[in-house]
Design a protein around this motif. Structure first.
Motif, PDB file in Angstrom:
ATOM      1  N   ARG A  47      46.287  41.748  43.423  1.00  0.00           N
ATOM      2  CA  ARG A  47      45.365  41.395  44.510  1.00  0.00           C
ATOM      3  C   ARG A  47      43.931  41.477  44.016  1.00  0.00           C
ATOM      4  N   HIS A  48      43.273  40.329  44.002  1.00  0.00           N
ATOM      5  CA  HIS A  48      41.865  40.289  43.592  1.00  0.00           C
ATOM      6  C   HIS A  48      41.003  40.870  44.717  1.00  0.00           C
ATOM      7  N   ASN A  49      40.016  41.638  44.347  1.00  0.00           N
ATOM      8  CA  ASN A  49      39.090  42.249  45.318  1.00  0.00           C
ATOM      9  C   ASN A  49      39.819  43.097  46.366  1.00  0.00           C
ATOM     10  N   ALA A  50      40.823  43.851  45.927  1.00  0.00           N
ATOM     11  CA  ALA A  50      41.543  44.730  46.871  1.00  0.00           C
ATOM     12  C   ALA A  50      40.609  45.819  47.379  1.00  0.00           C
ATOM     13  N   ASP A  51      40.693  46.130  48.677  1.00  0.00           N
ATOM     14  CA  ASP A  51      39.801  47.172  49.205  1.00  0.00           C
ATOM     15  C   ASP A  51      40.328  48.566  48.843  1.00  0.00           C
ATOM     16  N   GLU A  52      39.468  49.554  48.992  1.00  0.00           N
ATOM     17  CA  GLU A  52      39.782  50.920  48.568  1.00  0.00           C
ATOM     18  C   GLU A  52      40.986  51.505  49.298  1.00  0.00           C
ATOM     19  N   GLU A  53      41.100  51.186  50.581  1.00  0.00           N
ATOM     20  CA  GLU A  53      42.196  51.723  51.398  1.00  0.00           C
ATOM     21  C   GLU A  53      43.549  51.239  50.863  1.00  0.00           C
ATOM     22  N   ALA A  54      43.627  49.927  50.567  1.00  0.00           N
ATOM     23  CA  ALA A  54      44.879  49.356  50.052  1.00  0.00           C
ATOM     24  C   ALA A  54      45.237  49.964  48.699  1.00  0.00           C
ATOM     25  N   LEU A  55      44.234  50.134  47.838  1.00  0.00           N
ATOM     26  CA  LEU A  55      44.468  50.714  46.514  1.00  0.00           C
ATOM     27  C   LEU A  55      44.898  52.177  46.610  1.00  0.00           C
ATOM     28  N   LYS A  56      44.409  52.843  47.637  1.00  0.00           N
ATOM     29  CA  LYS A  56      44.695  54.265  47.812  1.00  0.00           C
ATOM     30  C   LYS A  56      46.089  54.509  48.401  1.00  0.00           C
ATOM     31  N   THR A  57      46.473  53.665  49.360  1.00  0.00           N
ATOM     32  CA  THR A  57      47.750  53.896  50.066  1.00  0.00           C
ATOM     33  C   THR A  57      48.910  53.054  49.535  1.00  0.00           C
ATOM     34  N   GLY A  58      48.600  51.865  49.007  1.00  0.00           N
ATOM     35  CA  GLY A  58      49.661  50.955  48.562  1.00  0.00           C
ATOM     36  C   GLY A  58      50.355  50.250  49.706  1.00  0.00           C
ATOM     37  N   SER A  59      49.792  50.361  50.921  1.00  0.00           N
ATOM     38  CA  SER A  59      50.409  49.707  52.091  1.00  0.00           C
ATOM     39  C   SER A  59      49.902  48.274  52.234  1.00  0.00           C
ATOM     40  N   GLY A  60      50.730  47.442  52.858  1.00  0.00           N
ATOM     41  CA  GLY A  60      50.310  46.068  53.147  1.00  0.00           C
ATOM     42  C   GLY A  60      50.560  45.068  52.033  1.00  0.00           C
ATOM     43  N   VAL A  61      51.499  45.369  51.128  1.00  0.00           N
ATOM     44  CA  VAL A  61      51.848  44.412  50.060  1.00  0.00           C
ATOM     45  C   VAL A  61      52.334  43.110  50.694  1.00  0.00           C
ATOM     46  N   LYS A  62      51.813  41.987  50.194  1.00  0.00           N
ATOM     47  CA  LYS A  62      52.244  40.666  50.685  1.00  0.00           C
ATOM     48  C   LYS A  62      53.454  40.201  49.875  1.00  0.00           C
ATOM     49  N   PHE A  63      54.268  39.359  50.506  1.00  0.00           N
ATOM     50  CA  PHE A  63      55.487  38.884  49.849  1.00  0.00           C
ATOM     51  C   PHE A  63      55.154  38.160  48.540  1.00  0.00           C
ATOM     52  N   LYS A  64      54.100  37.364  48.553  1.00  0.00           N
ATOM     53  CA  LYS A  64      53.706  36.624  47.345  1.00  0.00           C
ATOM     54  C   LYS A  64      53.355  37.591  46.204  1.00  0.00           C
ATOM     55  N   GLU A  65      52.691  38.686  46.543  1.00  0.00           N
ATOM     56  CA  GLU A  65      52.341  39.692  45.527  1.00  0.00           C
ATOM     57  C   GLU A  65      53.607  40.368  44.982  1.00  0.00           C
ATOM     58  N   PHE A  66      54.532  40.633  45.884  1.00  0.00           N
ATOM     59  CA  PHE A  66      55.803  41.237  45.488  1.00  0.00           C
ATOM     60  C   PHE A  66      56.557  40.331  44.511  1.00  0.00           C
ATOM     61  N   ILE A  67      56.549  39.031  44.791  1.00  0.00           N
ATOM     62  CA  ILE A  67      57.229  38.071  43.904  1.00  0.00           C
ATOM     63  C   ILE A  67      56.513  37.985  42.553  1.00  0.00           C
ATOM     64  N   GLN A  68      55.187  38.061  42.559  1.00  0.00           N
ATOM     65  CA  GLN A  68      54.450  38.063  41.291  1.00  0.00           C
ATOM     66  C   GLN A  68      54.884  39.244  40.427  1.00  0.00           C
ATOM     67  N   TYR A  69      55.040  40.390  41.068  1.00  0.00           N
ATOM     68  CA  TYR A  69      55.526  41.586  40.362  1.00  0.00           C
ATOM     69  C   TYR A  69      56.943  41.355  39.821  1.00  0.00           C
ATOM     70  N   LEU A  70      57.836  40.818  40.692  1.00  0.00           N
ATOM     71  CA  LEU A  70      59.231  40.608  40.324  1.00  0.00           C
ATOM     72  C   LEU A  70      59.366  39.724  39.084  1.00  0.00           C
ATOM     73  N   LEU A  71      58.536  38.682  39.020  1.00  0.00           N
ATOM     74  CA  LEU A  71      58.652  37.682  37.957  1.00  0.00           C
ATOM     75  C   LEU A  71      57.842  38.028  36.702  1.00  0.00           C
ATOM     76  N   ASP A  72      57.081  39.118  36.757  1.00  0.00           N
ATOM     77  CA  ASP A  72      56.186  39.487  35.660  1.00  0.00           C
ATOM     78  C   ASP A  72      56.977  40.208  34.561  1.00  0.00           C
TER      79      ASP A  72
END
Length: 311
Positions: free
Chosen positions: A184-209
């Motif tokens: 996630r480009h320009n992820a806010d501090e809260e998201a980086l701190k908690t890891g909540s709110g992962v989007k499906f597209k981001e999850f797939i990027q991880y899966l295929l990496d």
């Protein structure tokens, strides 16, 4: 079963170091099945077994997989009373199957009063890799081995919804933080701190990496790598899509108590709509055409082995 020449020329334990179990389609023991109502389910079962057998014969003629036996059986649960081995495929009815195994083994009288945490963290059931090699070998050859599978995309979306769309004290800090940080480009501090709110597209990027920031997980690992269906000869192949009838037929086959039926309840997030074809379609819309193709490729063998239609 070992080929004849191996039976005579090698000790039973020597081949465990580079195990290869040639698929042999053994007839199922149906002596305990009562009544004629199971005829259609039995026919479907035989077709699935033959299909997997033929696929593995073809596949194994080109590729001989060398894997240590203890790793091969690390997802298999043992129920000694009824002599069954269950290979756990997460998001394909596994919580309720573990409940049923606990009832079969006499640990509890009913599958309905066992909590989710007790099922997964209670350590009531033994896995096959906890036995010594000789005991593993004996059970693999003597017990009825079964597996329940699910359409790969449905299983994947179900895992994502369960682990990332609900509060989770493990998947958000361990997987969520790593995924958001890398994809996630320009992820806010809260998201980086908690890891909540992962989007499906981001999850797939991880899966295929190929350089994932955090490893694989059993909830979205391929079934071929969880249960090794071409190396372990499963006697019964159930499907999540026909879960109830397949499960209750299997319970007949192994002589379960007459009053034991497979539980119908949804294990968690019971108010959520079940992940189905339409739900999957909505999630796949978030991906590019290339990402959809690569995700299918990732589960290609699962699609082929269990005769699922490509999305």
């Amino acid at each position: 079963h070992l080929p004849d020449q191996q039976k005579t020329s090698e000790s039973p334990l020597s081949w465990f170091r580079g195990v290869y179990l040639p698929p042999a389609l053994q007839p199922l023991n149906k002596t305990l099945v009562k009544g004629g109502k199971w005829k259609d389910i039995d026919s479907t079962q035989e077709r699935r077994r033959s299909f997997l057998h033929d696929f593995c014969k073809k596949y194994n003629s080109r590729k001989k997989l060398q894997t240590h036996l203890v790793h091969l059986v690390s997802r298999i649960y043992v129920e000694d009373r009824h002599k069954v081995l269950y290979c756990e495929v997460p998001k394909a009815g596994c919580s309720n199957w573990k409940r049923v195994l606990m009832v079969l083994s006499g640990l509890t009288a009913s599958a309905h009063n066992i909590s989710h945490d007790d099922v997964h963290y209670g350590k009531h059931l033994r896995k096959l890799d906890s036995y010594d090699l000789k005991e593993i070998y004996t059970r693999l050859n003597m017990y009825t081995k079964f597996i329940f599978v699910r359409d790969p995309m449905e299983r994947l979306v179900s895992a994502f919804r369960d682990k990332f769309e609900h509060p989770n004290s493990y998947y958000h800090p361990v997987f969520g933080k790593a995924i958001i940080k890398k994809y996630r480009h320009n992820a806010d501090e809260e998201a980086l701190k908690t890891g909540s709110g992962v989007k499906f597209k981001e999850f797939i990027q991880y899966l295929l990496d190929s350089h994932r920031p955090v490893g694989m997980d059993i909830h979205w690992e391929q079934i071929t790598k969880l249960c090794y269906p071409c190396l372990i000869n499963y006697d019964f192949i159930g499907k999540f899509e026909t879960l109830e009838e397949d499960a209750n037929y299997f319970l007949q086959l192994v002589g379960a108590p007459a009053d034991l039926k497979f539980p119908k309840f949804k294990d968690r997030h019971s108010s959520d709509e079940r992940t189905n074809v339409e739900v999957v379609r909505q999630y796949l819309k978030e991906l590019s055409k290339e990402e959809r193709q690569l995700t299918y490729n990732f589960y290609y063998l699962d699609y082929l082995m269990f005769n699922y239609t490509s999305p």
